[in-house]
Design a protein around this motif. Structure first.
Motif, PDB file in Angstrom:
ATOM      1  N   LYS A   1       5.962  31.060  24.595  1.00 29.88           N
ATOM      2  CA  LYS A   1       6.852  31.679  25.571  1.00 29.88           C
ATOM      3  C   LYS A   1       7.963  30.710  25.961  1.00 29.88           C
ATOM      4  N   GLN A   2       9.126  31.249  26.309  1.00 29.63           N
ATOM      5  CA  GLN A   2      10.254  30.409  26.710  1.00 29.63           C
ATOM      6  C   GLN A   2       9.992  29.713  28.036  1.00 29.63           C
ATOM      7  N   ASP A   3       9.363  30.419  28.983  1.00 25.12           N
ATOM      8  CA  ASP A   3       9.089  29.852  30.304  1.00 25.12           C
ATOM      9  C   ASP A   3       7.667  29.295  30.346  1.00 25.12           C
ATOM     10  N   HIS A   4       7.564  27.994  30.627  1.00 24.02           N
ATOM     11  CA  HIS A   4       6.261  27.323  30.659  1.00 24.02           C
ATOM     12  C   HIS A   4       5.543  27.595  31.972  1.00 24.02           C
ATOM     13  N   THR A   5       4.255  27.887  31.890  1.00 26.26           N
ATOM     14  CA  THR A   5       3.397  28.068  33.067  1.00 26.26           C
ATOM     15  C   THR A   5       2.466  26.874  33.185  1.00 26.26           C
ATOM     16  N   SER A   6       2.449  26.256  34.365  1.00 31.64           N
ATOM     17  CA  SER A   6       1.583  25.107  34.617  1.00 31.64           C
ATOM     18  C   SER A   6       0.415  25.529  35.500  1.00 31.64           C
ATOM     19  N   LEU A   7      -0.790  25.396  34.981  1.00 30.00           N
ATOM     20  CA  LEU A   7      -1.990  25.732  35.733  1.00 30.00           C
ATOM     21  C   LEU A   7      -2.442  24.553  36.590  1.00 30.00           C
ATOM     22  N   GLU A   8      -3.168  24.850  37.648  1.00 30.24           N
ATOM     23  CA  GLU A   8      -3.887  23.833  38.424  1.00 30.24           C
ATOM     24  C   GLU A   8      -5.347  23.898  37.994  1.00 30.24           C
ATOM     25  N   ILE A   9      -5.871  22.778  37.488  1.00 27.06           N
ATOM     26  CA  ILE A   9      -7.235  22.744  36.956  1.00 27.06           C
ATOM     27  C   ILE A   9      -8.001  21.622  37.645  1.00 27.06           C
ATOM     28  N   ILE A  10      -9.111  21.964  38.269  1.00 28.19           N
ATOM     29  CA  ILE A  10      -9.916  20.976  38.995  1.00 28.19           C
ATOM     30  C   ILE A  10     -11.321  20.948  38.407  1.00 28.19           C
ATOM     31  N   ARG A  11     -11.700  19.813  37.849  1.00 30.68           N
ATOM     32  CA  ARG A  11     -13.061  19.646  37.355  1.00 30.68           C
ATOM     33  C   ARG A  11     -13.976  19.272  38.509  1.00 30.68           C
ATOM     34  N   VAL A  12     -15.131  19.926  38.589  1.00 28.15           N
ATOM     35  CA  VAL A  12     -16.153  19.611  39.585  1.00 28.15           C
ATOM     36  C   VAL A  12     -17.422  19.274  38.813  1.00 28.15           C
ATOM     37  N   GLY A  13     -17.757  17.978  38.740  1.00 31.16           N
ATOM     38  CA  GLY A  13     -18.881  17.585  37.901  1.00 31.16           C
ATOM     39  C   GLY A  13     -19.642  16.395  38.442  1.00 31.16           C
ATOM     40  N   THR A  14     -20.728  16.054  37.768  1.00 31.18           N
ATOM     41  CA  THR A  14     -21.547  14.908  38.159  1.00 31.18           C
ATOM     42  C   THR A  14     -21.071  13.657  37.434  1.00 31.18           C
ATOM     43  N   SER A  15     -21.430  12.515  37.979  1.00 28.65           N
ATOM     44  CA  SER A  15     -20.981  11.242  37.426  1.00 28.65           C
ATOM     45  C   SER A  15     -21.896  10.136  37.909  1.00 28.65           C
ATOM     46  N   GLY A  16     -21.820   8.992  37.206  1.00 26.34           N
ATOM     47  CA  GLY A  16     -22.571   7.813  37.602  1.00 26.34           C
ATOM     48  C   GLY A  16     -21.638   6.709  38.057  1.00 26.34           C
ATOM     49  N   SER A  17     -22.068   5.941  39.038  1.00 25.36           N
ATOM     50  CA  SER A  17     -21.261   4.841  39.571  1.00 25.36           C
ATOM     51  C   SER A  17     -21.542   3.551  38.813  1.00 25.36           C
ATOM     52  N   MET A  18     -20.481   2.749  38.629  1.00 30.03           N
ATOM     53  CA  MET A  18     -20.653   1.417  38.061  1.00 30.03           C
ATOM     54  C   MET A  18     -20.184   0.344  39.049  1.00 30.03           C
ATOM     55  N   SER A  19     -20.213   0.704  40.336  1.00 29.61           N
ATOM     56  CA  SER A  19     -19.804  -0.220  41.387  1.00 29.61           C
ATOM     57  C   SER A  19     -20.846  -0.244  42.496  1.00 29.61           C
TER      58      SER A  19
ATOM     59  N   ILE B   1       1.455  31.263  25.445  1.00 27.71           N
ATOM     60  CA  ILE B   1       1.695  31.897  24.150  1.00 27.71           C
ATOM     61  C   ILE B   1       1.537  33.409  24.302  1.00 27.71           C
ATOM     62  N   ASP B   2       2.468  34.146  23.750  1.00 19.72           N
ATOM     63  CA  ASP B   2       2.344  35.605  23.692  1.00 19.72           C
ATOM     64  C   ASP B   2       1.327  35.916  22.594  1.00 19.72           C
ATOM     65  N   LEU B   3       0.158  36.370  22.978  1.00 17.57           N
ATOM     66  CA  LEU B   3      -0.918  36.547  22.006  1.00 17.57           C
ATOM     67  C   LEU B   3      -0.639  37.671  21.020  1.00 17.57           C
ATOM     68  N   GLN B   4       0.268  38.580  21.357  1.00 16.77           N
ATOM     69  CA  GLN B   4       0.600  39.664  20.425  1.00 16.77           C
ATOM     70  C   GLN B   4       1.602  39.199  19.368  1.00 16.77           C
ATOM     71  N   SER B   5       2.673  38.523  19.814  1.00 20.39           N
ATOM     72  CA  SER B   5       3.679  38.053  18.858  1.00 20.39           C
ATOM     73  C   SER B   5       3.310  36.705  18.245  1.00 20.39           C
ATOM     74  N   ARG B   6       2.350  35.972  18.886  1.00 21.36           N
ATOM     75  CA  ARG B   6       1.918  34.639  18.454  1.00 21.36           C
ATOM     76  C   ARG B   6       3.055  33.618  18.535  1.00 21.36           C
TER      77      ARG B   6
ATOM     78  N   MET C   1      14.484  31.053  17.930  1.00 26.97           N
ATOM     79  CA  MET C   1      13.178  31.679  18.179  1.00 26.97           C
ATOM     80  C   MET C   1      12.075  30.762  17.641  1.00 26.97           C
ATOM     81  N   THR C   2      11.003  30.647  18.427  1.00 24.56           N
ATOM     82  CA  THR C   2       9.888  29.795  18.017  1.00 24.56           C
ATOM     83  C   THR C   2       9.137  30.432  16.839  1.00 24.56           C
ATOM     84  N   LYS C   3       8.474  29.583  16.069  1.00 18.60           N
ATOM     85  CA  LYS C   3       7.759  30.065  14.894  1.00 18.60           C
ATOM     86  C   LYS C   3       6.520  30.856  15.291  1.00 18.60           C
ATOM     87  N   VAL C   4       6.073  31.702  14.410  1.00 22.04           N
ATOM     88  CA  VAL C   4       4.845  32.464  14.606  1.00 22.04           C
ATOM     89  C   VAL C   4       3.656  31.570  14.279  1.00 22.04           C
ATOM     90  N   ILE C   5       2.689  31.502  15.177  1.00 16.22           N
ATOM     91  CA  ILE C   5       1.490  30.696  14.950  1.00 16.22           C
ATOM     92  C   ILE C   5       0.525  31.506  14.086  1.00 16.22           C
TER      93      ILE C   5
END
Length: 287
Positions: A105-123, A97-102, A1-5
């Motif tokens: 979790k045994q099964d890992h969940t992978s999120l899809e995260i897309i940043r939409v932001g401004t930027s400057g060109s150096m080319s 992480i189970d926020l109640q037990s801290r 069992m994993t440790k309590v955070i």
């Protein structure tokens, strides 16, 4: 069992939400669009079929709803990789992480995260008004001095070349974004590039107002870096932090950039909102 955070390490609000983001796991979709500016959240969700959840705390504004039947979360982070470190850690905790037990979790969940932001060109070949997807993110900040991670040989070579080019006293960090998200989102007018993340907007990007930068020609130096066919194309303040945390935590991450300025040709777009609007619609229609 994993440790309590311990409570001091992962703070949970009295209502069961996570400390900074003020979210509960059920508020979050598996695909997350992130922006820096809190006001940009509503500029994206105005296209949603409906918005089911609106939460705001500090610079972290969250809307969750559906776009053409797909459940999406849109969140603001504010500027800088220090905010990204908080954001990614708590976002990961919501699903892994189970926020109640801290406990992790045994099964890992992978999120899809897309940043939409401004930027400057150096080319010179990437004019203001372009849309760009970041293959690699190179961090000039010190975030990864406080973590351990595994790097590929190309990532190390890019980081060492950047360190040499600008004379940093430490090796920058370099991570690759998600190939899966790149394949899905680099379509139409979107071009592929490699993004440098700077720890500030003025001096760290070579701008001089009243204070003189230590590396006034930093953009020119970075634009000449080329490693195994990888050339640096643009710069901003979050991408590398996203790629580092996403890589370590096991999430799919891609940064999409609205190029609003070109530092080599010294041009700035007449209508930055129009460029961002094109990027928002491209993201929603291809996500």
């Amino acid at each position: 069992m994993t440790k309590v955070i311990p409570a001091s390490e992962l703070i949970i609000n009295p209502d069961g939400s996570i400390y900074h983001l003020n979210l509960k796991p059920e508020f979050l979709a598996s695909t997350v669009i992130t922006v820096g500016d809190p006001e940009r959240v509503a500029k994206i969700t105005k296209y949603f079929d409906h918005v089911e959840i609106k939460v705001a705390k500090r610079e972290f504004v969250t809307h969750t709803g559906t776009y053409k039947g797909k459940r999406l979360t849109v969140m603001s982070t504010g500027m800088g990789t220090d905010n990204i470190e908080i954001f990614m850690t708590e976002l990961d905790a919501l699903v892994n992480i189970d926020l109640q037990s801290r406990r992790v979790k045994q099964d890992h969940t992978s999120l899809e995260i897309i940043r939409v932001g401004t930027s400057g060109s150096m080319s010179e070949n990437i004019p203001a008004g372009s849309l760009l997807a970041s293959e690699y993110g190179i961090g000039l900040d010190t975030l990864m001095q406080y973590y351990t991670a595994e790097y590929g040989s190309c990532e190390i070579a890019i980081a060492e070349a950047v360190q040499k080019a600008i004379g940093l006293g430490f090796r920058p960090y370099c991570f690759k974004g998600s190939s899966l998200l790149m394949e899905r989102l680099m379509k139409g007018e979107v071009i592929k590039g490699n993004t440098v993340t700077c720890p500030g907007f003025f001096g760290p990007q070579g701008r001089e107002v009243r204070l003189k930068p230590a590396i006034p020609d930093i953009i020119e130096r970075l634009s000449k870096v080329s490693v195994e066919g990888v050339e640096l194309t643009n710069f901003e303040m979050e991408t590398a932090g996203y790629y580092a945390m996403g890589n370590m935590l096991g999430h799919k991450m891609l940064s999409l950039n609205a190029i609003v300025a070109n530092r080599i040709t010294q041009e700035f777009v007449a209508d930055a909102d129009e460029v961002m609007e094109r990027l928002i619609l491209h993201t929603l229609d291809n996500i």
